[in-house]
Design an enzyme around this catalytic site. Sequence first.
Site, short mmCIF file in Angstrom:
data_model
loop_
_atom_site.label_atom_id
_atom_site.label_comp_id
_atom_site.label_asym_id
_atom_site.label_seq_id
_atom_site.Cartn_x
_atom_site.Cartn_y
_atom_site.Cartn_z
N PRO A 2 0.84 -1.20 0.00
CA PRO A 2 0.00 0.00 0.00
C PRO A 2 0.88 1.25 0.00
O PRO A 2 1.85 1.34 0.75
CB PRO A 2 -0.79 -0.09 1.31
CG PRO A 2 -0.69 -1.51 1.73
CD PRO A 2 0.63 -1.99 1.22
N LYS A 32 -3.83 -4.34 5.91
CA LYS A 32 -2.50 -4.78 5.46
C LYS A 32 -1.47 -4.46 6.55
O LYS A 32 -1.60 -3.48 7.27
CB LYS A 32 -2.12 -4.06 4.17
CG LYS A 32 -3.17 -4.19 3.09
CD LYS A 32 -2.66 -4.93 1.92
CE LYS A 32 -3.78 -5.06 0.89
NZ LYS A 32 -3.33 -5.45 -0.38
#
Length: 111
Positions: A2, A32
């Site tokens: 990300p 995440k």
Amino acid sequence: MPYLNIRTNQTVADQSALLKAASQTVSQASGKPESYVMVTVDDKADMLFGGTDAPTAILDYRSLGLPADRRAFSDALCSMINQQLGIDGGRIYISMTDSERQNWGWNHSTF
């Protein structure tokens, strides 16, 4: 994987605090691990939104897969920017890009 870039017309007094808050928010809201999250900040940008240079920001989020609940993700990011920079959610745009694994490089290879 990300990645979040925060671009704002405001001066960010404590970039370290903003980076840490953004990294934690992305990790929690996306599900995440924070060890994969990268965050950048571009402040003092020449920006207009709605014809005015009042405080504003655009967030560019890219990842391998996007959160299922994008409204909640948007809410988390807007709330974090409001808390950190005082910018109202109505003056924040968020671009979310779902990248394909073969188009995301890391550690001399791709995912």
